[in-house]
Scaffold this motif. Structure first.
Motif, mmCIF file in Angstrom:
data_model
loop_
_atom_site.group_PDB
_atom_site.id
_atom_site.type_symbol
_atom_site.label_atom_id
_atom_site.label_comp_id
_atom_site.label_asym_id
_atom_site.label_seq_id
_atom_site.Cartn_x
_atom_site.Cartn_y
_atom_site.Cartn_z
ATOM 1 N N LEU A 55 0.818 -1.056 0.161
ATOM 2 C CA LEU A 55 -0.012 0.111 0.027
ATOM 3 C C LEU A 55 0.732 1.182 0.087
ATOM 4 O O LEU A 55 1.595 1.716 1.073
ATOM 5 C CB LEU A 55 -0.933 -0.041 1.306
ATOM 6 N N THR A 87 -1.536 -1.042 -4.366
ATOM 7 C CA THR A 87 -2.365 0.239 -4.192
ATOM 8 C C THR A 87 -1.751 1.422 -4.043
ATOM 9 O O THR A 87 -0.747 1.354 -3.028
ATOM 10 C CB THR A 87 -3.647 -0.336 -3.365
ATOM 11 N N ARG A 89 -2.514 4.772 -2.956
ATOM 12 C CA ARG A 89 -3.942 5.435 -2.152
ATOM 13 C C ARG A 89 -3.471 7.101 -2.030
ATOM 14 O O ARG A 89 -2.551 7.442 -1.429
ATOM 15 C CB ARG A 89 -3.948 4.926 -0.749
ATOM 16 N N GLU A 119 -6.153 4.939 -6.496
ATOM 17 C CA GLU A 119 -7.490 5.415 -6.048
ATOM 18 C C GLU A 119 -7.168 6.412 -4.951
ATOM 19 O O GLU A 119 -6.279 6.674 -4.342
ATOM 20 C CB GLU A 119 -8.222 4.275 -5.146
ATOM 21 N N PRO A 122 -10.206 6.129 0.270
ATOM 22 C CA PRO A 122 -11.476 5.736 0.809
ATOM 23 C C PRO A 122 -12.037 6.609 2.007
ATOM 24 O O PRO A 122 -13.163 6.967 2.196
ATOM 25 C CB PRO A 122 -11.705 4.368 0.709
ATOM 26 N N GLU A 394 -19.464 2.057 -2.428
ATOM 27 C CA GLU A 394 -19.829 0.777 -2.980
ATOM 28 C C GLU A 394 -20.910 0.361 -2.355
ATOM 29 O O GLU A 394 -21.644 0.943 -1.328
ATOM 30 C CB GLU A 394 -18.669 -0.203 -2.222
ATOM 31 N N ASP A 507 -17.098 1.954 4.312
ATOM 32 C CA ASP A 507 -16.484 0.964 3.654
ATOM 33 C C ASP A 507 -15.288 0.324 4.387
ATOM 34 O O ASP A 507 -14.926 0.810 5.629
ATOM 35 C CB ASP A 507 -15.479 1.944 2.543
ATOM 36 N N THR A 509 -12.580 -1.002 3.478
ATOM 37 C CA THR A 509 -10.954 -0.842 2.845
ATOM 38 C C THR A 509 -10.282 -0.369 3.839
ATOM 39 O O THR A 509 -10.678 0.863 4.620
ATOM 40 C CB THR A 509 -10.938 0.046 1.540
ATOM 41 N N THR A 511 -7.870 2.061 5.842
ATOM 42 C CA THR A 511 -7.372 3.478 5.647
ATOM 43 C C THR A 511 -6.449 3.911 7.102
ATOM 44 O O THR A 511 -6.767 3.236 7.970
ATOM 45 C CB THR A 511 -8.525 4.538 5.388
#
Length: 714
Positions: A55, A87, A89, A119, A122, A394, A507, A509, A511
């Motif tokens: 990440l 990913t 971020r 992305e 989030p 989502e 979410d 995900t 963070t």
């Protein structure tokens, strides 16, 4: 004729192209299965690279990325560092740069397992990650360009101000594969000279463009250039108010448009290049089967809704104002009026074509519940969560928007009748020790009102060892408090904290704002009550959970090494819960000892060091008059003169204090005080009292003066 060729595209090269097998779903055209596509859409092959997914964080001004690592200050730097499965971020902020994604996953056998995700964080509010164009001219004026890359996702960005394309997929020898463009706001890019939305050149198979807002761009919203390419999938996008056409497709690209809102395009004067909802380039051998339109609404586009060889028997359930364009099109009178489609198109600032334009559907919009289920398109089932999302987040589709009792998909990027799910942006505290209760656990976020559950996810599953009670939310819905109990059985490690309200669950995900870590506890257990200077004592380091593989290195520190010292560290072996060490006393006083280790809350204990009990061995001289300097020898004396009290015996069993002029741990220098008599000496320190074994003899002092008279003798 090649349409709208982008100045930054390289020459064409051949590309292998497969046909589409289509089936009609029972009951009409509404559900058409685009099945048996390329194996890359069906199969998830093993990872191509031996690389642990990482990440990577990006922040435009904070070099620590709010305490996250690795941290980059440009998106491009993170892209350059990214490898298979990583990913990137991007934290909230404005990034004025060009991003070139080149040669990523460009190997045979690359698969979904290798997908690189670029992305918006989030945890950041929707729209707070802005990629601002860095080049104002059309040529090479892209915001993001992809070349020779596979399995890349671009998600959640606001892209604006680029002189050229917001996103450009190069073609031919530079073509890409399996690029996903999801949930982006793309507006105000390009110019009268070049398209500013998304441009896709030759090849680029398995492109998926889903849940994007694409509006107010120069020329076309989405452009497919060069002779051929695809298949490409455009699903649930809102494409509005672009200068030329909403979607412009070159003659032999294979494109599938599903559940899109394509409205109000053709805002530029004139007609060159087209001013349509969907424009398909004509050719001597038209192929309308190469473009599929299912359940789209095309309304209010200036020169017409559909132009060129696009419609045939494979198309269905599309809406236009008149329904006269051809097969698969029905009439939706009044859909060309924006107020009939959108609740507040210009947004809070009441100005068109700005960052707050709001494409939320009006309560009676003809786009509500008119979509097909894109999960039935026959694409990789792992894409279903992408179709169940909308622009805002989502898990938002499908919903029952018209009260029919059946949840169905809306058209466009925003699902109607859905209040945005809660978001979690901060936790306080962010750590807790198993076996303890946090009486005031605070969650900060948005839309937390009506919270029914606060859940701690471990590996995606609610952790039964962590329970939250007494949930309370402030009137603004921005802060939730609860009492959180961490059972002693709660395993160490991170948890993802989610909040559930009637509108959904935040979410999951990970963070920086929603991650909570369960810690073990370190306890320091000394085997002594106190130590005397110079003495060592035993100390046991205890862990509340077994040390992991490789053991735990526990760092030890004394707050005052002048009082007591400890080793720099001690290792607790793998699977063990304790290890011995020691403390060495240096000088009288108290000091805190602290032990810390990764994954554990620090432990402390207080060490008290005592001065030794003094003793007198001898003194020199053994006798003397008042004022005589005497050195007392022994042990346990204090090195500071004032920290020692020396007394001589006085009359009637009293003691007479003497002034200490010099001191060490083994000797004291004093002068015989007035009033002293023969008897033992006494030394008093913080460690105790010592009396000499022998007597100091005080000699008499003459108290008369002898004079002779006369002064001279003859």
């Amino acid at each position: 004729m090649r349409t709208d060729r982008s100045p930054d595209q390289l020459p064409d090269a051949p590309v292998t192209h497969s046909p589409v097998q289509r089936e009609q779903r029972a009951g009409g055209w509404r559900h058409v299965i685009l099945a048996l596509r390329l194996l890359s859409l069906w199969l998830v092959s093993p990872p191509t690279f031996a690389h642990a997914a990482t990440l990577l964080y990006v922040h435009p001004t904070d070099p620590t990325c709010q305490g996250q690592s690795p941290c980059y200050q440009t998106i491009q730097a993170a892209v350059d560092a990214a490898q298979s499965g990583d990913t990137i971020r991007i934290q909230a902020g404005t990034y004025q740069e060009q991003v070139n994604i080149s040669g990523k996953n460009n190997v045979a056998g690359a698969s979904e397992a290798d997908r690189i995700l670029l992305e918006a964080d989030p945890a950041a509010p929707v729209g707070s990650v802005i990629l601002q164009g860095a080049v104002s001219q059309c040529t090479n004026g892209y915001a993001i360009r992809l070349q020779q890359s596979k399995f890349i996702t671009i998600r959640g960005l606001t892209i604006t101000g680029a002189g050229g394309q917001a996103i450009s997929l190069m073609g031919g020898n530079n073509q890409n594969a399996a690029i996903h463009i999801e949930r982006n706001r793309i507006f105000g890019n390009g110019s009268p000279e070049c398209s500013g939305g998304i441009t896709i050149a030759r090849g680029n198979p398995d492109t998926l463009i889903v849940n994007n807002l694409i509006y107010a761009n120069g020329r076309n919203g989405i452009t497919f250039i060069d002779a051929d390419g695809g298949p490409h999938y455009l699903v649930s996008n809102t494409i509005h108010g672009n200068a030329w056409s909403g979607v412009n497709v070159a003659r032999s690209h294979e494109v599938h448009l599903v559940n899109n809102l394509i409205t109000g395009n053709g805002t530029a004067s004139g007609s060159t290049g087209g001013r349509f909802g969907v424009k398909r380039e004509g050719s001597t051998s038209p192929q309308p089967a190469g473009i599929t339109l299912l359940n789209n609404l095309l309304c209010g586009n200036r020169l017409g809704e559909i132009d060129g060889p696009a419609l045939d028997a494979t198309d269905g359930n599309n809406l236009t104002p008149t329904g006269t364009e051809g097969p698969g099109v029905s009439a939706s009178p009044g859909c060309e009026v924006p107020a009939n489609l959108f609740a507040n198109l210009n947004g809070p600032d009441t100005q068109p074509n700005t960052a707050d334009d709001d494409f939320t559907l009006a309560t009676t919009s003809p786009a509500i519940d008119r979509g097909m289920d894109p999960r039935t398109l026959g694409l990789n089932p792992s894409f279903n969560p992408l179709f169940e999302a909308d622009f805002s987040g989502e898990g938002r589709r499908p919903r029952d928007g018209n009260g029919s009792g059946t949840a169905e998909f809306d058209l466009g990027a925003l699902e109607a009748g859905v209040t945005a799910r809660p978001t979690v942006t901060n936790l306080n505290p962010t750590t807790g020790v198993h076996g303890q209760t946090i009486t005031l656990f605070t969650v900060t976020g948005e839309r937390l009102g009506g919270a029914t559950a606060l859940t701690f996810l471990k590996d995606g599953t609610p952790d039964a060892a962590i329970t939250a009670t007494n949930l309370s939310v402030n009137p603004e819905g921005t802060q939730l408090t609860a009492s959180v109990t961490l059972a002693a059985t709660a395993t160490l490690g991170s948890r993802i904290v989610t909040v559930t309200t009637p509108e959904g669950t935040s979410d999951a995900t990970a963070t920086s704002g929603n991650t909570f870590t369960v810690l073990g506890q370190i306890t320091l257990v000394p085997d002594f009550v106190s130590l005397v200077e110079g003495q060592s004592g035993g100390l046991t380091v205890q862990l509340s959970a077994p040390a992991p593989t490789g053991g735990s290195t526990v760092t030890l520190e004394s707050a005052n090494t002048g009082i007591a010292t400890v080793p720099a560290s001690v290792t607790v072996g793998a699977g063990a819960t304790s290890a011995p060490t020691s403390v060495t006393a240096v000088f009288e006083g108290t000091t805190n000892l602290t032990a810390s280790a990764t994954g554990f809350a620090s432990g402390q204990t207080v060490v008290t060091v005592r001065a030794p009990i003094p003793s007198i061995g001898s003194f020199n001289p053994s006798s003397g008059k008042v004022g005589t300097s005497v050195v007392i020898f022994g042990t346990g004396f204090r090195p500071t003169p004032s920290a020692n009290t020396v007394r001589f015996t006085g009359p009637n069993s009293t003691w007479v204090a003497a002034t200490v002029s010099a001191a060490s741990s083994t000797s004291l220098t004093v002068s015989v005080p007035t009033g002293a008599i023969t008897d033992p000496l006494q030394v008093i320190t913080s460690g105790g009292t010592a009396i000499s074994p022998g007597h100091f003899i005080v000699l008499p002092t003459e108290d008369f003066q002898l004079s002779v008279a006369p002064a001279t003798i003859v």
